[in-house]
Design an enzyme around this catalytic site. Sequence first.
Site, PDB file in Angstrom:
ATOM      1  N   ASP A 118       0.844  -1.193   0.000  1.00  0.00           N
ATOM      2  CA  ASP A 118       0.000   0.000   0.000  1.00  0.00           C
ATOM      3  C   ASP A 118       0.878   1.241   0.000  1.00  0.00           C
ATOM      4  OD1 ASP A 118      -2.464   1.314  -0.008  1.00  0.00           O
ATOM      5  OD2 ASP A 118      -2.415   1.574   2.168  1.00  0.00           O
ATOM      6  N   HIS A 125      -4.116  14.150   0.542  1.00  0.00           N
ATOM      7  CA  HIS A 125      -4.231  13.314   1.741  1.00  0.00           C
ATOM      8  C   HIS A 125      -2.994  13.477   2.632  1.00  0.00           C
ATOM      9  CE1 HIS A 125      -5.115   9.858   4.298  1.00  0.00           C
ATOM     10  NE2 HIS A 125      -3.931   9.347   4.004  1.00  0.00           N
ATOM     11  N   GLU A 191     -10.259   4.180   3.865  1.00  0.00           N
ATOM     12  CA  GLU A 191      -9.398   4.943   2.965  1.00  0.00           C
ATOM     13  C   GLU A 191      -9.824   4.613   1.548  1.00  0.00           C
ATOM     14  OE1 GLU A 191      -5.216   4.392   3.922  1.00  0.00           O
ATOM     15  OE2 GLU A 191      -5.364   5.946   5.474  1.00  0.00           O
ATOM     16  N   GLU A 193      -9.221   4.228  -2.088  1.00  0.00           N
ATOM     17  CA  GLU A 193      -8.031   4.025  -2.922  1.00  0.00           C
ATOM     18  C   GLU A 193      -8.407   3.275  -4.197  1.00  0.00           C
ATOM     19  OE1 GLU A 193      -4.518   2.499  -1.026  1.00  0.00           O
ATOM     20  OE2 GLU A 193      -5.096   3.268   0.951  1.00  0.00           O
ATOM     21  N   ASP A 223      -8.881   0.629   2.179  1.00  0.00           N
ATOM     22  CA  ASP A 223      -7.862   0.230   3.147  1.00  0.00           C
ATOM     23  C   ASP A 223      -8.356   0.642   4.538  1.00  0.00           C
ATOM     24  OD1 ASP A 223      -5.495  -0.329   4.495  1.00  0.00           O
ATOM     25  OD2 ASP A 223      -4.580   1.590   3.948  1.00  0.00           O
ATOM     26  N   GLN A 230      -3.012   2.891  14.945  1.00  0.00           N
ATOM     27  CA  GLN A 230      -1.938   3.395  14.083  1.00  0.00           C
ATOM     28  C   GLN A 230      -1.095   4.465  14.802  1.00  0.00           C
ATOM     29  OE1 GLN A 230      -3.475   4.866  10.342  1.00  0.00           O
ATOM     30  NE2 GLN A 230      -1.470   5.411   9.535  1.00  0.00           N
ATOM     31  N   LYS A 243      -3.674  -1.598   9.932  1.00  0.00           N
ATOM     32  CA  LYS A 243      -4.079  -1.764   8.541  1.00  0.00           C
ATOM     33  C   LYS A 243      -4.310  -3.233   8.198  1.00  0.00           C
ATOM     34  CE  LYS A 243      -2.906   2.555   7.200  1.00  0.00           C
ATOM     35  NZ  LYS A 243      -3.762   3.448   6.408  1.00  0.00           N
ATOM     36  N   THR A 247      -8.873  -5.355   3.949  1.00  0.00           N
ATOM     37  CA  THR A 247      -8.730  -4.461   2.807  1.00  0.00           C
ATOM     38  C   THR A 247      -9.768  -4.939   1.808  1.00  0.00           C
ATOM     39  OG1 THR A 247      -6.346  -4.365   3.217  1.00  0.00           O
ATOM     40  CG2 THR A 247      -7.117  -3.633   1.035  1.00  0.00           C
ATOM     41  N   GLU A 353      -9.811  12.810   7.632  1.00  0.00           N
ATOM     42  CA  GLU A 353      -9.736  14.134   7.009  1.00  0.00           C
ATOM     43  C   GLU A 353     -11.096  14.831   7.010  1.00  0.00           C
ATOM     44  OE1 GLU A 353      -7.228  13.801   3.145  1.00  0.00           O
ATOM     45  OE2 GLU A 353      -7.823  11.797   3.755  1.00  0.00           O
TER      46      GLU A 353
END
Length: 413
Positions: A118, A125, A191, A193, A223, A230, A243, A247, A353
């Site tokens: 990844d 981001h 996430e 992606e 993800d 984290q 993580k 996924t 975010e």
Amino acid sequence: MSLLRSWVESANDPGTDFPLNNLPYGVFDDGRGARMGVAIGDLVLDVGRVAHGLDPALFAEPSWNAVMAAGPSVWAALRAQLTELLSDEAHRAAVGPHLVPMKGLRLLLPFRVVEYTDFYAGKNHAVNVGTMFRGAENALPPNWLSIPIGYNGRASSVVVSGTPVRRPWGQVKGPEEALPRFAPSARFDLELEMGAIVGQPSEGMISVAEADEMIFGYVLLNDWSARDIQAWEYQPLGPFQAKATATTISPWIVTRAALEPFRVSTPERERPLLPYLREPGPMLYDIGLEVALASEGKAETVIARTNYREMYYSAAQQLAHHTSSGCSMRVGDLLGSGTISGPSKDARGSLLELSWGGKEPLTLATGEERRFLEDGDTLVLRGAATGKGYRVGFGDCAGQILPAQPLPDWAKE
Ligand code: CA
């Protein structure tokens, strides 16, 4: 490029994700065993039953790895054959019996994920996250404009759309600096992606142009990330358990061939790249993306809209960089792009975010508030490249959050 017409009527609908222009590859089970399929309109073609003049071993196993391994000439021959079979009315009688309605089918992982890496290659981001954790002055690490930053993930974490995702337990920072707690993640996140699928192996260093040729196709990728786990674990080696829960990828591999008309360039470089990372042509794609969130039993709210072209580094650059040390790549390697956020507030590809670290909760259309994901929430990623009167779509990349498992006795205080 305009719509290519098929005798499958639903494939000519301008709203379908799967016109003849697309022909994405998946694996389905209609109750009679898992098989390789091609989506066309609202149907799925049992491809092993109609392909001819190709090695039957390519369709022996319910995954696209054998086709990928067979190489670009086979990829082109199969695509040309499917285009012919599904456009020319003359084939309708022979092909029609091997089409099954997509509705009600179980879609499985389209390929055996052999390795998973990844990246962290979306600039908006990286700036947003960096600003939150290090302040606007030092938002981008000093290496960011020179290296597509990545970490080696777990192929075993990859699941297909529709698979529920259980909230993880993990070590999180405690009230005292050096003493952690073991707790279900309270800051579980998505996430947005894209995943690039490596269709050819490599040995030694390869160029960006060669890397692009090795990519078989793309999927949407979520993800799932536990921000509190984290934050405690990531220094100095990067994310690990935060993580590793799951996924999720979309069930259809949209081939590089189908995306060819939508190529766009990466953004202008703010710092010149080293020669091994320079692109010989446009290597990104114009793919509109959105994220929808629905709490259990409620209508969804689209919480973000962005585009794959927001990436700073393309998958080809990431792949070339990955091999720069001599690292071998294999058929079935999966590369996550990194979170794709646009410049505006409603274009951010993670709740971290969107809620600015939990400080500015989102209000959903139902009136509910969200900082991070709650149990029962369903998250759906969608994406499509849009042509004149048609779209090349990916299908849904969805997952519902289940409550954390009960803590085993041996893990209790
Ligand atoms: Ca990521």
